[in-house]
Design an enzyme around this catalytic site. Structure first.
Site, PDB file in Angstrom:
ATOM      1  N   ASP A 234      38.869   0.195  62.891  1.00  0.00           N
ATOM      2  CA  ASP A 234      37.563   0.857  62.809  1.00  0.00           C
ATOM      3  C   ASP A 234      37.455   1.988  63.841  1.00  0.00           C
ATOM      4  O   ASP A 234      37.846   1.818  65.002  1.00  0.00           O
ATOM      5  CB  ASP A 234      36.485  -0.202  63.085  1.00  0.00           C
ATOM      6  CG  ASP A 234      35.082   0.268  62.770  1.00  0.00           C
ATOM      7  OD1 ASP A 234      34.811   0.563  61.597  1.00  0.00           O
ATOM      8  OD2 ASP A 234      34.253   0.331  63.710  1.00  0.00           O
ATOM      9  N   GLU A 286      57.063  -6.668  66.093  1.00  0.00           N
ATOM     10  CA  GLU A 286      57.641  -7.929  66.574  1.00  0.00           C
ATOM     11  C   GLU A 286      57.536  -9.010  65.500  1.00  0.00           C
ATOM     12  O   GLU A 286      58.204 -10.032  65.571  1.00  0.00           O
ATOM     13  CB  GLU A 286      56.872  -8.423  67.808  1.00  0.00           C
ATOM     14  CG  GLU A 286      57.114  -7.634  69.070  1.00  0.00           C
ATOM     15  CD  GLU A 286      56.160  -8.102  70.168  1.00  0.00           C
ATOM     16  OE1 GLU A 286      55.728  -9.278  70.140  1.00  0.00           O
ATOM     17  OE2 GLU A 286      55.835  -7.263  71.028  1.00  0.00           O
TER      18      GLU A 286
HETATM   19  C1  NOJ Z   1      32.952   2.349  60.376  1.00  0.00           C
HETATM   20  C2  NOJ Z   1      32.599   1.231  59.466  1.00  0.00           C
HETATM   21  O1  NOJ Z   1      33.238   1.434  58.225  1.00  0.00           O
HETATM   22  C3  NOJ Z   1      31.099   1.217  59.365  1.00  0.00           C
HETATM   23  O2  NOJ Z   1      30.653   0.356  58.364  1.00  0.00           O
HETATM   24  C4  NOJ Z   1      30.534   0.842  60.703  1.00  0.00           C
HETATM   25  O3  NOJ Z   1      29.125   0.924  60.667  1.00  0.00           O
HETATM   26  C5  NOJ Z   1      31.044   1.790  61.785  1.00  0.00           C
HETATM   27  N1  NOJ Z   1      32.434   2.055  61.690  1.00  0.00           N
HETATM   28  C6  NOJ Z   1      30.777   1.206  63.157  1.00  0.00           C
HETATM   29  O4  NOJ Z   1      31.626   0.119  63.373  1.00  0.00           O
END
Ligand code: NOJ
Length: 584
Positions: A234, A286
């Protein structure tokens, strides 16, 4: 029309298709992620087995065979970790625990066992930029004094101006409002500010502190040891911030603006972030079984994004510029060419994606009859409603076109049923923090997150055994359940099955692309990949196709016979086709 019925011979057309120079060299690699199809499961909306209206891990395990049968290689599982759910699980309070609403660690183990049995990998969604304000480290930081090592896990700063009443800099949260929240110190006085690029319930980690890196390496191993096939990472561009946290006049709030999200922003794409992924890549290596990393690195231009997939970093990066390209011949051709070149330059596959849990579904976007009143945001009951029939026709065509491209493809749960957003969602149901943080100015992403329709066994269309569904489903979904589409040869579900099977048997994911020269004045966008011609009609008139065997068309209305002479088969507007050209 079934796949076999669609394999009809097409009469010779007098226009010889001509091909431009290849834009992508041949790949001989057998590495699965170079050609993979990865299906995103959004757990809270997949299948509920407890009757509380929220999907759970046992629901995924129970239904996974349906997804495996589609012919996908892996599942990307959106967050299921312990979380107060302020941002639907992207606010993690314990990275090694399953949230009780989704089940238990044993449920995760059972899911891995079933995935192994079915031959699909499970990619876990790792959220390293920020956690929840209920994470033990943040709770400790709040309870500890300014300057303490506990505060060093996060980005705490003094405010500016009189009595520090102004935030430390001008950065804005992606969800609206300032990216800083002021705390009350343990002694009750107004205190420092902490940085949160997203909601105030999502404090950003301080990745300059090696302890943060150590913690995440341990989290990585925790899930790899449990059998995760890798990670979707993310906000993979945001972990490291420019030193001194300088003001930045571009917008960091996720809005569609010229300043966003270019790599020169001080909160994105700092060079040191790549060291993190080099370490993670070596950890993945790994482990047996080619565990992978996929970056959500939303940086522009795409040449910068390719930095995330250099040979010793991640395997894949989501192609957001492709997702955000509309129904536009020149723009599609340009972004595909540019993507293949940019990723090819670092020997990485390009990926392709049309929908996910953060954007209106492509069946909705492509059915829009007016420009979006809030670009990038969902539609609501007060907005002009999309044309559902047009949207589905174009969505199937866009999908067929996308699945013909070399590289990796991502699918979002429900697109194989032809689902669009719930664009009539009443505001009282909205849960996306961006809705509240902008006082309703942005509607947020709830419309694309509505629980899936499975069958007619309950009034939540089989999503739950009860009537409960955390977001209401649109009435028209009753006709779109998986059960209703199962045996209909023309259904979107069977169309996806056919497309994925053919993509695999024809090895399109590992092929290369040669553009077909356009002789149709910007209507037909076509290319050849591994002996298959892929063509999309973006125009308003039917277009004659060259001679060949139709392998698959985007719908039973995609093709028409030509005029009385029957000299060619026509590809209708808003349709796509895969054709094996007749040898001359
Ligand atoms: C990207 C994620 O896809 C989204 O749903 C989220 O709100 C933001 N990152 C923050 O984590």
């Amino acid at each position: 029309m079934s796949q076999t019925e669609q394999r009809s011979a097409i009469p010779q057309h007098n226009t010889e298709a001509r091909f431009e120079e290849p834009t992508h060299g041949p790949s001989t690699s057998s590495e699965w992620w170079r050609r993979s199809v990865i299906y995103q499961i959004y757990p809270r909306s997949f299948r509920d087995t407890t009757g509380n209206g929220i999907g759970d891990l046992p629901g995924i395990t129970a239904e996974l065979h349906h997804i495996a049968a589609l012919g996908v290689d892996a599942i990307w599982l959106s967050p299921f970790f312990a979380s107060p759910q302020k941002d639907a699980g992207y606010d993690v309070s314990d990275y090694r625990a399953v949230d009780p609403i989704f089940g238990t660690l044993e449920d995760f183990d059972a899911l891995i066992a079933e995935a192994n049995r079915l031959g699909v990998k499970i990619l876990v969604d790792l959220v390293p930029n920020h956690c929840s304000n209920e994470h033990a480290l943040f709770v400790e930081a709040l309870a500890s004094p300014k300057g303490s090592s506990a505060r060093e896990h996060f980005i705490f700063r003094d405010g500016r101006g009189v009595d520090c009443q102004l935030p430390p800099n001008n950065w804005q949260s992606h969800f609206g409002g300032p990216a800083w929240t002021r705390i009350t110190e343990p002694d009750g006085t107004p205190g420092q500010y902490y940085l949160h690029l997203f909601d105030s319930a999502q404090p950003d980690f301080n990745w300059d502190n090696p302890a943060v890196g150590d913690e995440f390496e341990s989290v990585l191993r925790f899930w790899l040891d449990r059998g995760a096939g890798g990670f979707r990472v993310d906000v993979a561009h945001a972990l490291i911030k420019a030193s001194g946290l300088p003001d930045w006049d571009g917008r960091a709030d996720g809005a569609d603006s010229p300043g966003y999200p270019f790599a020169d922003a001080p909160m994105f794409g700092q060079p040191a972030v790549h060291e993190v992924y080099r370490r993670w890549r070596s950890i993945c290596e790994e482990y047996e079984g080619e565990r992978v990393l996929c970056a959500e690195a939303n940086v522009h231009p795409i040449e910068s994004m390719a930095d995330w997939v250099r040979p010793d970093e991640m395997h894949q990066s989501f192609n957001f510029p492709f997702l955000h390209t509309g129904w536009d011949h020149a723009a599609l051709k340009a972004i595909i060419t540019r993507s293949l070149k940019a990723f090819g330059a670092v020997n990485a596959p390009s990926t392709w994606v049309l929908s996910n849990h953060d954007v209106p579904r492509h069946a909705t976007r492509l059915g829009a009859t007016a420009p979006s009143p809030r670009p990038g945001d969902g539609l609501g009951p007060q907005d002009e409603q999309p044309d559902i029939v047009l949207g589905l026709a174009r969505a199937r065509a866009a999908t067929l076109f996308m699945l013909g491209l070399p590289g990796g493809a991502y699918l979002y749960q429900g697109e194989e049923l032809g689902l669009g957003d719930n664009t009539m969602l009443p505001n009282e149901h909205r849960q996306d923090p961006s809705y509240a943080r902008t006082n309703g100015e942005r509607l947020g992403r709830d419309g694309c997150r509505v629980p899936l329709p499975w069958d007619d066994s309950s009034s939540s269309l089989g999503f739950s055994d009860s009537a409960a569904s955390w977001l209401p489903q649109p009435a028209e979904w009753a006709k779109l359940t998986r059960q209703a589409q199962e045996t209909d040869p023309d259904s979107t579900l069977n169309f996806y099955r056919n497309a994925l099977a053919l993509r695999s048997s024809s090895q399109l994911g590992l092929g290369n692309l040669n553009w077909l020269e356009d002789t149709t004045n910007g209507q037909l966008l076509g290319f050849e990949n591994t002996g298959v011609m892929v063509a999309l009609n973006l125009g308003v008139e039917p277009v004659a196709l060259p001679a060949g065997e139709v392998l698959l068309a985007s719908s039973s209305e995609a093709l028409s016979p030509a005029g009385p002479e029957g000299s060619a088969v026509l590809l209708n507007p808003n349709a796509a086709v895969w054709l094996r050209r007749a040898s001359s």
